[in-house]
Motif scaffolding. Structure first.
Motif, PDB file in Angstrom:
ATOM      1  N   PRO A   1      -3.551   3.873   5.737  1.00 42.99           N
ATOM      2  CA  PRO A   1      -3.163   3.089   4.965  1.00 42.99           C
ATOM      3  C   PRO A   1      -2.779   1.720   5.535  1.00 42.99           C
ATOM      4  O   PRO A   1      -3.012   0.541   4.924  1.00 42.99           O
ATOM      5  CB  PRO A   1      -2.191   3.693   3.946  1.00 42.99           C
ATOM      6  CG  PRO A   1      -2.383   5.231   3.872  1.00 42.99           C
ATOM      7  CD  PRO A   1      -2.751   5.203   5.509  1.00 42.99           C
ATOM      8  N   ALA A   2      -1.959   1.857   6.471  1.00 48.33           N
ATOM      9  CA  ALA A   2      -1.253   0.824   7.213  1.00 48.33           C
ATOM     10  C   ALA A   2      -2.255  -0.250   8.126  1.00 48.33           C
ATOM     11  O   ALA A   2      -2.148  -1.253   7.651  1.00 48.33           O
ATOM     12  CB  ALA A   2      -0.348   1.236   8.245  1.00 48.33           C
ATOM     13  N   THR A   3      -3.266   0.552   8.777  1.00 47.67           N
ATOM     14  CA  THR A   3      -4.300  -0.084   9.430  1.00 47.67           C
ATOM     15  C   THR A   3      -5.041  -0.863   8.336  1.00 47.67           C
ATOM     16  O   THR A   3      -5.491  -1.822   8.445  1.00 47.67           O
ATOM     17  CB  THR A   3      -5.080   0.752  10.336  1.00 47.67           C
ATOM     18  OG1 THR A   3      -3.960   1.327  11.262  1.00 47.67           O
ATOM     19  CG2 THR A   3      -6.006  -0.162  10.812  1.00 47.67           C
ATOM     20  N   ALA A   4      -5.457  -0.232   7.081  1.00 53.45           N
ATOM     21  CA  ALA A   4      -6.484  -0.669   6.317  1.00 53.45           C
ATOM     22  C   ALA A   4      -5.745  -1.851   5.532  1.00 53.45           C
ATOM     23  O   ALA A   4      -6.362  -2.974   5.355  1.00 53.45           O
ATOM     24  CB  ALA A   4      -6.847   0.411   5.238  1.00 53.45           C
ATOM     25  N   LEU A   5      -4.514  -1.844   5.323  1.00 54.68           N
ATOM     26  CA  LEU A   5      -3.825  -2.752   4.659  1.00 54.68           C
ATOM     27  C   LEU A   5      -3.817  -3.986   5.556  1.00 54.68           C
ATOM     28  O   LEU A   5      -4.039  -5.266   5.364  1.00 54.68           O
ATOM     29  CB  LEU A   5      -2.160  -2.637   4.590  1.00 54.68           C
ATOM     30  CG  LEU A   5      -1.391  -3.502   3.927  1.00 54.68           C
ATOM     31  CD1 LEU A   5      -1.956  -4.210   2.653  1.00 54.68           C
ATOM     32  CD2 LEU A   5      -0.020  -2.953   3.887  1.00 54.68           C
ATOM     33  N   GLU A   6      -3.570  -4.012   6.868  1.00 49.02           N
ATOM     34  CA  GLU A   6      -3.567  -5.399   7.683  1.00 49.02           C
ATOM     35  C   GLU A   6      -5.134  -5.868   7.969  1.00 49.02           C
ATOM     36  O   GLU A   6      -5.001  -6.940   7.833  1.00 49.02           O
ATOM     37  CB  GLU A   6      -3.266  -4.648   9.091  1.00 49.02           C
ATOM     38  CG  GLU A   6      -1.534  -4.187   9.238  1.00 49.02           C
ATOM     39  CD  GLU A   6      -1.240  -3.393  10.676  1.00 49.02           C
ATOM     40  OE1 GLU A   6      -0.037  -3.421  10.765  1.00 49.02           O
ATOM     41  OE2 GLU A   6      -2.147  -3.144  11.469  1.00 49.02           O
ATOM     42  N   ARG A   7      -5.883  -4.884   7.994  1.00 51.51           N
ATOM     43  CA  ARG A   7      -7.229  -5.505   8.246  1.00 51.51           C
ATOM     44  C   ARG A   7      -7.653  -6.145   7.031  1.00 51.51           C
ATOM     45  O   ARG A   7      -8.326  -7.237   7.077  1.00 51.51           O
ATOM     46  CB  ARG A   7      -8.280  -4.460   8.857  1.00 51.51           C
ATOM     47  CG  ARG A   7      -7.950  -3.882  10.095  1.00 51.51           C
ATOM     48  CD  ARG A   7      -9.085  -2.736  10.547  1.00 51.51           C
ATOM     49  NE  ARG A   7      -8.533  -2.179  11.658  1.00 51.51           N
ATOM     50  CZ  ARG A   7      -9.250  -1.060  12.487  1.00 51.51           C
ATOM     51  NH1 ARG A   7     -10.325  -0.768  11.846  1.00 51.51           N
ATOM     52  NH2 ARG A   7      -9.007  -0.791  13.497  1.00 51.51           N
ATOM     53  N   THR A   8      -7.355  -5.429   5.750  1.00 50.62           N
ATOM     54  CA  THR A   8      -7.982  -6.411   4.637  1.00 50.62           C
ATOM     55  C   THR A   8      -7.498  -7.456   4.229  1.00 50.62           C
ATOM     56  O   THR A   8      -7.962  -8.547   4.046  1.00 50.62           O
ATOM     57  CB  THR A   8      -7.586  -5.135   3.643  1.00 50.62           C
ATOM     58  OG1 THR A   8      -8.194  -3.801   3.409  1.00 50.62           O
ATOM     59  CG2 THR A   8      -8.007  -6.022   2.049  1.00 50.62           C
ATOM     60  N   ILE A   9      -5.981  -7.698   4.547  1.00 50.61           N
ATOM     61  CA  ILE A   9      -5.304  -8.751   4.131  1.00 50.61           C
ATOM     62  C   ILE A   9      -5.686  -9.891   5.432  1.00 50.61           C
ATOM     63  O   ILE A   9      -5.777 -11.175   4.754  1.00 50.61           O
ATOM     64  CB  ILE A   9      -3.845  -8.624   4.011  1.00 50.61           C
ATOM     65  CG1 ILE A   9      -3.534  -7.690   3.068  1.00 50.61           C
ATOM     66  CG2 ILE A   9      -2.963  -9.856   3.674  1.00 50.61           C
ATOM     67  CD1 ILE A   9      -4.162  -7.838   1.567  1.00 50.61           C
ATOM     68  N   SER A  10      -5.791  -9.477   6.457  1.00 50.58           N
ATOM     69  CA  SER A  10      -6.189 -10.549   7.620  1.00 50.58           C
ATOM     70  C   SER A  10      -7.512 -11.116   7.123  1.00 50.58           C
ATOM     71  O   SER A  10      -7.739 -12.273   7.444  1.00 50.58           O
ATOM     72  CB  SER A  10      -6.220  -9.778   8.854  1.00 50.58           C
ATOM     73  OG  SER A  10      -4.799  -9.319   9.427  1.00 50.58           O
ATOM     74  N   SER A  11      -8.368 -10.359   6.703  1.00 52.92           N
ATOM     75  CA  SER A  11      -9.781 -10.853   6.299  1.00 52.92           C
ATOM     76  C   SER A  11      -9.756 -11.715   5.126  1.00 52.92           C
ATOM     77  O   SER A  11     -10.294 -12.876   5.020  1.00 52.92           O
ATOM     78  CB  SER A  11     -10.867  -9.769   6.043  1.00 52.92           C
ATOM     79  OG  SER A  11     -11.066  -9.109   7.363  1.00 52.92           O
TER      80      SER A  11
ATOM     81  N   ALA B   1       0.742  -1.044  -0.017  1.00 51.83           N
ATOM     82  CA  ALA B   1      -0.088   0.020   0.007  1.00 51.83           C
ATOM     83  C   ALA B   1       1.082   1.093  -0.015  1.00 51.83           C
ATOM     84  O   ALA B   1       1.905   1.192   0.881  1.00 51.83           O
ATOM     85  CB  ALA B   1      -0.903   0.082   1.190  1.00 51.83           C
ATOM     86  N   VAL B   2       0.486   2.304  -0.739  1.00 51.00           N
ATOM     87  CA  VAL B   2       1.229   3.198  -0.788  1.00 51.00           C
ATOM     88  C   VAL B   2       0.424   4.694  -0.886  1.00 51.00           C
ATOM     89  O   VAL B   2      -0.830   4.821  -1.599  1.00 51.00           O
ATOM     90  CB  VAL B   2       2.181   3.256  -2.133  1.00 51.00           C
ATOM     91  CG1 VAL B   2       3.155   4.883  -2.195  1.00 51.00           C
ATOM     92  CG2 VAL B   2       3.157   2.049  -2.317  1.00 51.00           C
ATOM     93  N   SER B   3       0.833   5.698  -0.240  1.00 49.57           N
ATOM     94  CA  SER B   3      -0.131   6.589  -0.446  1.00 49.57           C
ATOM     95  C   SER B   3       0.698   8.177   0.031  1.00 49.57           C
ATOM     96  O   SER B   3       2.090   7.731  -0.059  1.00 49.57           O
ATOM     97  CB  SER B   3      -0.985   6.785   1.029  1.00 49.57           C
ATOM     98  OG  SER B   3      -0.687   6.874   2.174  1.00 49.57           O
ATOM     99  N   ASP B   4       0.337   9.358   0.064  1.00 55.42           N
ATOM    100  CA  ASP B   4       1.086  10.448   0.405  1.00 55.42           C
ATOM    101  C   ASP B   4       1.976  10.167   1.826  1.00 55.42           C
ATOM    102  O   ASP B   4       2.909  10.769   2.005  1.00 55.42           O
ATOM    103  CB  ASP B   4       0.413  11.517   0.578  1.00 55.42           C
ATOM    104  CG  ASP B   4      -0.331  12.010  -0.647  1.00 55.42           C
ATOM    105  OD1 ASP B   4       0.185  11.500  -1.845  1.00 55.42           O
ATOM    106  OD2 ASP B   4      -1.432  12.855  -0.807  1.00 55.42           O
ATOM    107  N   GLU B   5       1.340   9.302   2.736  1.00 60.32           N
ATOM    108  CA  GLU B   5       1.959   9.357   3.961  1.00 60.32           C
ATOM    109  C   GLU B   5       3.065   8.192   3.761  1.00 60.32           C
ATOM    110  O   GLU B   5       3.861   8.366   4.929  1.00 60.32           O
ATOM    111  CB  GLU B   5       0.878   8.846   5.088  1.00 60.32           C
ATOM    112  CG  GLU B   5      -0.155   9.623   5.318  1.00 60.32           C
ATOM    113  CD  GLU B   5      -1.265  10.004   4.106  1.00 60.32           C
ATOM    114  OE1 GLU B   5      -1.911  10.937   4.105  1.00 60.32           O
ATOM    115  OE2 GLU B   5      -1.465   8.846   3.555  1.00 60.32           O
TER     116      GLU B   5
END
Length: 283
Positions: free
Chosen positions: A235-245, A196-200
């Motif tokens: 983005p980091a939290t979204a990545l973790e939650r998405t991939i875990s599910s 995941a990549v964003s401005d952050e």
């Protein structure tokens, strides 16, 4: 959130809206599914029945939603496979209508074109249309690594090359990029990465590579990432939650010995993502 999801639909199984709507609803979001096709089953079976809806008919459905005075209350527009530039134009018009009424709304596009081993599996001209017209209008895109390479016009055999390709695509418009099915020189054997990549910044999650590749996995991933990114802002939290599910869904699918995603069986892992994978910061 309220999400206008313009995608395909199947009666049996889970792809397109039939893969995206239930996970989003399980997370507590309202979904307005607009169908671009309504098939008996996904095309991976080699045979299917049902109608391919005309772009004008899809536009009529969206216009009907607008007639109710609610289109502008949508927080996001989600799209997947676009089988024809005319359908893409209908989707982009819907995005314009939503954003005109709600400037904070976002457009998440899964630029479905092809994959490693299969090559391009969409009609000629669609990849170029997505690259040149659709992706620059999106806020969030969720390509696989094969699709990223086409969008960026470069190879991604190493992690720096992958990040450079993402940066090249982000320069055209989308601020958030989620790259799925990532393999590069630093990925351990028997593993797979999602980036995941964003401005952050940029983050990666590494998972075991399961011996399964059911249809619809990308549709679920795009929907969940949109939902978690918008609700957490991370983005980091979204990545973790998405991939875990998604990994839990794939495990349940593998255990069931079926080619259809086990979304219902694994719904608890969608509603409450297990803390299974941790994103590592790349930059």
């Amino acid at each position: 959130m309220k999400i206008l999801s313009i995608q395909s639909s199947v009666a049996y199984g889970h792809v397109g809206n039939s893969a995206a709507a239930f996970p989003l609803q399980r997370l507590g979001h309202e979904v307005w599914p607009v169908l671009t096709v309504h098939f008996s089953n996904h095309t991976g079976y080699g045979a299917w029945r049902g109608p391919l809806l005309a772009p004008a008919d899809v536009a009529e459905v969206i216009a009907g939603i607008a007639d109710r005075g609610v289109l502008g209350t949508a927080d996001a527009v989600l799209s997947g496979y676009q089988g024809d530039p005319a359908m893409g134009a209908v989707i982009l018009d819907a995005v314009d209508q939503v954003k005109a009424a709600n400037p904070d709304a976002v457009y998440c596009c899964d630029p479905v074109m092809g994959d490693v081993g299969r090559g391009m599996f969409v009609r000629p001209g669609i990849p170029e249309y997505l690259r040149d017209t659709v992706v620059p209008r999106a806020d969030i895109i969720t390509p696989n690594q094969f699709e990223l390479e086409f969008l960026a016009g470069r190879s991604t055999g190493t992690l720096p090359e992958l990040l450079a390709a993402v940066d090249a695509v982000r320069a055209t418009g989308p601020r958030h990029v989620l790259v799925t099915s990532v393999l590069h020189g630093e990925v351990p054997e028997g593993s797979l990465e999602v980036v995941a990549v964003s401005d952050e910044g940029a983050w990666a999650v590494t998972t075991p590579l399961l011996p399964i590749s059911p249809n619809g996995g990308g549709d679920v991933t795009a929907a969940l990432y949109l939902a978690h990114l918008r609700t957490t802002g991370s983005p980091a939290t979204a990545l973790e939650r998405t991939i875990s599910s998604v990994f839990a869904v794939l495990e349940a699918t593998l255990a069931a010995g079926t080619r259809e995603l086990q979304l219902v069986a694994a719904q608890d892992a969608i509603a409450e993502p297990p803390a299974r994978f941790t994103a590592r910061r790349l930059r």
